[in-house]
Design a protein around this motif. Structure first.
Motif, PDB file in Angstrom:
ATOM      1  N   ALA A  35      -5.327   0.803   5.955  1.00 62.33           N
ATOM      2  CA  ALA A  35      -6.268   0.155   5.041  1.00 62.33           C
ATOM      3  C   ALA A  35      -5.590   0.060   3.676  1.00 62.33           C
ATOM      4  N   VAL A  36      -5.397  -1.163   3.196  1.00 62.07           N
ATOM      5  CA  VAL A  36      -4.796  -1.398   1.886  1.00 62.07           C
ATOM      6  C   VAL A  36      -5.908  -1.846   0.947  1.00 62.07           C
ATOM      7  N   ILE A  37      -6.083  -1.118  -0.132  1.00 64.78           N
ATOM      8  CA  ILE A  37      -7.148  -1.428  -1.091  1.00 64.78           C
ATOM      9  C   ILE A  37      -6.544  -2.153  -2.277  1.00 64.78           C
ATOM     10  N   ILE A 221      -3.829   3.038   1.498  1.00 64.79           N
ATOM     11  CA  ILE A 221      -2.909   2.718   0.409  1.00 64.79           C
ATOM     12  C   ILE A 221      -3.739   2.249  -0.769  1.00 64.79           C
ATOM     13  N   ASN A 222      -3.656   2.982  -1.866  1.00 63.18           N
ATOM     14  CA  ASN A 222      -4.383   2.641  -3.079  1.00 63.18           C
ATOM     15  C   ASN A 222      -3.532   1.706  -3.923  1.00 63.18           C
ATOM     16  N   VAL A 366      -1.033   6.947   0.353  1.00 60.54           N
ATOM     17  CA  VAL A 366      -0.019   6.528  -0.609  1.00 60.54           C
ATOM     18  C   VAL A 366      -0.733   5.944  -1.822  1.00 60.54           C
ATOM     19  N   ASN A 367      -0.372   6.437  -2.983  1.00 60.59           N
ATOM     20  CA  ASN A 367      -1.073   6.153  -4.228  1.00 60.59           C
ATOM     21  C   ASN A 367      -0.149   5.379  -5.159  1.00 60.59           C
ATOM     22  N   LEU A 368      -0.592   4.221  -5.634  1.00 62.50           N
ATOM     23  CA  LEU A 368       0.206   3.393  -6.540  1.00 62.50           C
ATOM     24  C   LEU A 368      -0.542   3.216  -7.853  1.00 62.50           C
TER      25      LEU A 368
END
Length: 393
Positions: A35-37, A221-222, A366-368
């Motif tokens: 899930a990519v947010i 993935i944020n 995973v945090n961006l």
């Protein structure tokens, strides 16, 4: 050929999925593998990269009705050469790699772009010293107070995002538009997956009422851009939470027929400054624009042009382009850069690098954060980095 027409998708957001049962065993029963947010250019690139994996099922969650409506479409559209960020920074690594990947993708798929080159100009010895601090990078030379970057260019960011969305969906990925993430719950600290609740307009009601959906995914993935800090603060413990900062930048359009340079022009970098100065860039039609300036704001939706800084911007511009007519400069649009503090945009004291981290203690997260410039240039390399964090390290 991919044109610069606005990206839109009239399909409604996905409806509530059938809920599945979970266990903390190794057998996964989630709805999606990824899930990519956030549907900006970086989120699109990540979703496309992950969907290319064997057996992948990826969902891209975007609160707006189309991709790239915030930071990704409100920038200078410059393909950067990686000059400013220091040799050991993640920004330099991903910018240099991403630049080559982006040029290759644009050439292979007829995405509008152009290698314009860039001049960074110095007006005095102090500014010249600032140029010397960045001139040791590939494809750069310094001559008589000007640092030339032949590999700098421009890209039609809308056409790029249009292609990334098309290719991602062509690989079987799903886009859920008008789906604002309202809650994220790690299952067994993410080791059994993630439960994600979204809010979206009720398709059976015309009174603007909202309904909710819940999905689950193995990884999350944020890539929520301006809202990434708010999202990560829902997940991480108080000791690891952060404060978002927003650097508002106004751009200015120029309507006079002269001067008309064909090369991007930037002032020398100012140590400690949050941006790269009021620079001259071009769009694909050759139209000139200047910006952005820097104004700190409390709101990630403060898109009102800042006319109070127009005179100051003009003073900056005439130092390197003295033929500019003041009456031909007018406010155009506004972009907002996500920051983690009032940090410098260039290497040195107070520099803020990209924050791309597989968060310890939370499986598959995973945090961006602080994904500002050169995020557009770096997007394909960032996608590789995220895949590496999930699967190769």
């Amino acid at each position: 050929m991919f044109s610069s027409r606005a990206i839109c998708n009239s399909r409604p957001c996905i409806q509530p999925l059938i809920r599945r049962h979970f266990s903390t065993s190794s057998a996964r029963c989630t709805d999606f593998t990824h899930a990519v947010i956030g549907g900006g250019v970086i989120g699109l690139a990540i979703a496309r990269q992950l969907q290319a994996r064997d057996g992948a099922s990826t969902i891209l969650l975007e609160k707006h009705s189309s991709v790239g409506t915030e930071t990704s479409s409100r920038n200078s559209e410059v393909i950067h050469a990686g000059l400013y960020y220091g040799t050991d920074s993640l920004k330099t690594k991903l910018c240099l790699r991403g630049k080559e990947m982006l040029y290759r993708l644009c050439e292979e798929h007829a995405i509008p772009h152009r290698r314009t080159g860039k001049w960074i100009v110095a007006q005095d010895e102090q500014q010249m010293e600032a140029l010397r601090s960045v001139h040791d990078f590939p494809d750069v030379r310094a001559e008589a107070g000007v640092l030339e970057s032949p590999s700098t260019g421009i890209v039609d960011s809308h056409a790029l995002m249009q292609y990334l969305q098309f290719d991602y969906e062509d690989r079987g990925g799903l886009c859920a538009f008008r789906s604002a993430v309202t809650h994220v719950s790690p299952l067994d600290f993410g080791h059994a997956g993630w439960e994600i609740t979204t809010s979206h307009p009720d398709p059976n009601n015309n009174n603007n009422t909202q309904t909710t959906s819940t999905i689950t995914a193995d990884t999350i993935i944020n890539s929520a851009g301006l809202h990434a800090v708010t999202l990560q603060n829902q997940i991480l413990p108080p000791s690891r939470q952060k404060t978002p900062f927003y650097a508002k930048g106004s751009y200015y359009t120029y309507t006079a027929p002269h001067p008309r340079p064909k090369t991007l022009i930037y002032p020398a970098p100012v140590p400690g400054h949050a941006g790269l100065g009021t620079h001259l860039t071009l769009d694909m039609s050759g139209h000139m624009r200047f910006g952005p300036d820097v104004q700190w704001t409390q709101s990630p939706t403060d898109y009102e042009p800042n006319t109070s800084m127009l005179a100051r911007a003009m003073d900056d511009i005439v130092t390197y382009l003295p033929g500019v007519r003041r009456e031909a400069l007018a406010p155009d649009y506004v972009g907002i850069r996500p920051k983690l503090g009032r940090f410098s945009a260039t290497s040195g004291e107070g520099f803020q690098d990209f924050y791309i981290v597989k968060e310890e203690g939370f499986g598959g997260f995973v945090n961006l954060l602080a994904m500002e410039s050169p995020g557009l240039t770096s997007c394909l390399a960032v996608a590789e980095e995220v895949e590496g964090l999930l699967y190769r390290r």
